[in-house]
Scaffold this motif. Structure first.
Motif: not given
Length: 150
Positions: A112-125
């Motif tokens: 959904l989000v093209p940023s791997l860093q933001k995707t990782a943060e969303r998954l962690k949350n």
């Protein structure tokens, strides 16, 4: 110290792959047709509460390994490696196709989000705040996905 072993080795040049598992948890692939396929799972025994660890003396008895050819591995868009705290909640229904639904929902969310860093943060949350009745075990999830899906 007791631990599950979940492993996936992917040669990014040849696209050949090897997987291995000892203990509970799950290694799952989402194929390009959006079907969820178990690639490895814990041994089935008469005792569903039994646990197997890489530190026990007879660990080799519970080791599952598998090699996948390039052709076979290329049929998947996403791979999930998860400990039982995630696997148990997404593997058993209702509904009967809960694993397929979960794998496709997770695939959609990681793309959904093209940023791997933001995707990782969303998954962690998601993993840190996830609560389900009767679910109490550790939640470890590794997601490996192709950038572009055919």
């Amino acid at each position: 110290f007791h631990s599950t072993l979940l492993g996936l080795l992917l040669n990014t040049k040849t696209m050949e792959m090897g997987i291995g598992q000892i203990g509970d948890g799950l290694i799952l692939g989402l194929d390009i047709n959006k079907d969820a396929k178990l690639l490895a799972e814990p041994p089935t025994t008469d005792d569903p509460s039994a646990s197997y660890f890489i530190t026990q003396d007879d660990w080799e008895q519970y080791l599952y390994t598998r090699a996948m050819s390039r052709e076979e591995a290329e049929g998947f868009s996403t791979f999930y490696l998860m400990t039982d705290g995630v696997a148990n909640d997404c593997q058993y229904g209702p509904p009967p196709d809960i694993l397929k639904i979960w794998a496709n929902d997770m695939d959609r969310e990681i793309r959904l989000v093209p940023s791997l860093q933001k995707t990782a943060e969303r998954l962690k949350n998601y993993l840190a705040n996830y609560k389900a009745k009767g679910s109490f075990d550790d939640r470890t999830l590794v997601v490996i996905f192709k950038d572009k899906v055919q």
